[in-house]
Design an enzyme around this catalytic site. Structure first.
Site, PDB file in Angstrom:
ATOM      1  CG  HIS A  98      41.543 -38.049  91.091  1.00  0.00           C
ATOM      2  ND1 HIS A  98      41.909 -36.622  91.085  1.00  0.00           N
ATOM      3  CD2 HIS A  98      40.492 -38.120  90.765  1.00  0.00           C
ATOM      4  CE1 HIS A  98      40.787 -36.039  91.024  1.00  0.00           C
ATOM      5  NE2 HIS A  98      39.995 -36.907  90.824  1.00  0.00           N
TER       6      HIS A  98
ATOM      7  CB  SER B 274      37.359 -37.784  92.558  1.00  0.00           C
ATOM      8  OG  SER B 274      36.088 -38.256  92.628  1.00  0.00           O
TER       9      SER B 274
ATOM     10  CE  LYS C 184      39.940 -34.708  87.535  1.00  0.00           C
ATOM     11  NZ  LYS C 184      39.143 -35.738  87.435  1.00  0.00           N
TER      12      LYS C 184
HETATM   13  C1  LIG Z   1      37.689 -35.862  86.885  1.00  0.00           C
HETATM   14  C2  LIG Z   1      37.223 -37.238  86.606  1.00  0.00           C
HETATM   15  C3  LIG Z   1      36.714 -37.737  85.568  1.00  0.00           C
HETATM   16  C4  LIG Z   1      36.315 -36.990  84.512  1.00  0.00           C
HETATM   17  O1  LIG Z   1      37.585 -36.432  83.624  1.00  0.00           O
HETATM   18  P1  LIG Z   1      37.343 -35.354  82.789  1.00  0.00           P
HETATM   19  O2  LIG Z   1      38.513 -35.495  81.893  1.00  0.00           O
HETATM   20  O3  LIG Z   1      37.583 -34.057  83.614  1.00  0.00           O
HETATM   21  O4  LIG Z   1      35.963 -35.385  82.219  1.00  0.00           O
HETATM   22  C5  LIG Z   1      36.325 -38.996  85.598  1.00  0.00           C
HETATM   23  N1  LIG Z   1      36.692 -39.950  86.775  1.00  0.00           N
HETATM   24  C6  LIG Z   1      37.214 -39.433  87.619  1.00  0.00           C
HETATM   25  C7  LIG Z   1      37.597 -40.130  88.919  1.00  0.00           C
HETATM   26  C8  LIG Z   1      37.568 -38.007  87.951  1.00  0.00           C
HETATM   27  O5  LIG Z   1      37.999 -37.547  89.139  1.00  0.00           O
END
Ligand SMILES: *Cc1c(COP(=O)(O)O)cnc(C)c1O
Length: 388
Positions: free
Chosen positions: A205, A177, A237
């Site tokens: 992602h 991320s 996302k």
């Molecule tokens: C954003 C993210 C999460 C968390 O997801 P949310 O739905 O925002 O709680 C988990 N793992 C990764 C790699 C992320 O980037």
């Protein structure tokens, strides 16, 4: 507050350049947003396909609220599980070519669920050092032992696996991320097969971004359900919504429903949120141009940066970091961009390792070429280039 001197703790963070502030948006989410009456071009969002505010959603959401109410009123186990949840789970499973999928209210909760339910006492979790905080926290909450291996270092992973006689779970982000690089999943799968380890992949992602149709890392690397038995992704996302899923064989879902505390002891996401997520998932399927536009924008940005000698990492995903190192310099750079009308995240420890503070730029299908050209022009004006 009694014996805790919160002001002193805050001051300490501030003096290290670690104080974080929230920006208040008075506009919708988009590639152009309004903060403090200023219009900013947004290069900090995870809305990679520009779906967070797509025009159909208002109607879809309103109709779903009219049919199912807003609040889900209870957990999925009690009476919160409604028809749109089921429809979304089925659509996700089909898109991912998995047997089944289970919805969670967030990716953070999905990762806690996986890591507290599957590995048991006596087992070992072997995790990439740069895994997302939610995977780290899940491993901490788990009863299993926990080992980490150097980022994407297959030799280190092999060694950890070879040493252990326990039941082994390998855990990794697909796209990291804060760096945007992609885990060598083919190689990781091979090692998991060699040492009989279970692979858990966080595709937060990658989902909507990787693969021919945007189905994510398993499509990108042609990996089956057998090879990636536990596949997690978020809907916050590229889907532009909210929530998350775990996909895999039917019994994975059945077992999580029985055991995962972050599934059982929390209110179900509102049905209308599930419906809106479903709408955006269909949009990804029906409008492949979105993914093409995103890939185009990534290539365009990287091409311009290379032309102007701006040294990016070698990420080919929408996450494009420019590593500066020093916290204060990173903050100053993001502040300078802000003055120019560009919003870019200044990412500092503990989100990233010490001395690797960075500008984390994220690209969207919705950015125009002009937006990207303007960003690159402003990047060339930053003072940081001389000494990086
Ligand atoms: C954003 C993210 C999460 C968390 O997801 P949310 O739905 O925002 O709680 C988990 N793992 C990764 C790699 C992320 O980037």
């Amino acid at each position: 507050m009694k014996f805790i001197d919160l002001q002193a703790r805050l001051n300490a963070r501030n003096s290290q350049g670690l104080l974080r502030e929230r920006k208040l948006l008075t506009s919708a989410q988009s590639v152009e947003i309004t903060v403090n009456n200023q219009t900013l071009i947004n290069f900090s969002s995870n809305d990679y396909l520009g779906l967070a505010n797509q025009p159909q959603l208002a109607d879809v959401f309103a109709q779903s609220v009219a049919s199912f109410g807003f609040g889900s009123s209870a957990s999925h186990m009690i009476c919160g599980h409604q028809q749109p949840h089921k429809a979304l789970e089925e659509e996700l499973a089909s898109f991912l070519q998995r047997d089944s999928a289970l919805l969670f209210s967030s990716g953070y909760m999905a990762n806690l669920a996986i890591l507290t339910s599957l590995p048991e006492k006596g087992d070992v979790i072997i995790a990439d050092k740069l895994n997302h905080a939610s995977l780290i926290d899940g491993a901490r909450l788990s009863q299993a032992d926990c080992l980490r291996y150097a980022h994407c270092d297959m030799h280190a992973l092999d060694q950890r696996l070879a040493k252990s006689s326990q039941n082994k779970f390998v855990v990794t982000d697909s796209v990291f991320s804060m760096d945007g690089d992609i885990a060598p999943l083919k190689e990781i799968v091979r090692l998991c097969e060699k040492y009989n380890a279970v692979l858990i992949v966080d595709d937060a992602h990658g989902f909507g971004v990787l693969g021919e149709t945007g189905a994510g890392c398993s499509e990108h690397f042609c990996l089956s359900e057998k090879q990636v038995p536990v596949l997690m992704g978020t809907l916050g996302k590229a889907i532009g919504g909210y929530g998350a899923f775990v996909a895999g064989e039917k019994n994975l879902v059945n077992y999580l429903i029985q055991t995962a505390r972050s599934y059982i002891y929390t209110t179900a996401m509102p049905a209308a949120v599930a419906q809106a997520n479903l709408e955006n998932l269909k949009e990804i399927k029906n409008n492949p141009q979105l993914l093409k536009d995103l890939l185009d924008n990534i290539a365009y940005f990287r091409g311009l940066c290379s032309q102007y000698n701006i040294k990016l990492t070698n990420s080919n995903t929408p996450i494009q970091p420019l590593i500066i190192g020093d916290n204060d310099k990173t903050l100053a750079a993001s502040e300078q961009l802000l003055q120019a009308g560009i919003l870019v995240g200044a990412i500092r420890p503990p989100s990233v390792a010490k001395n690797s503070a960075r500008l984390r730029m994220t690209l969207s299908a919705a950015h125009s070429k002009k937006h990207i050209e303007f960003l690159v022009t402003q990047l060339t004006k930053l003072e940081i280039h001389a000494n990086t």
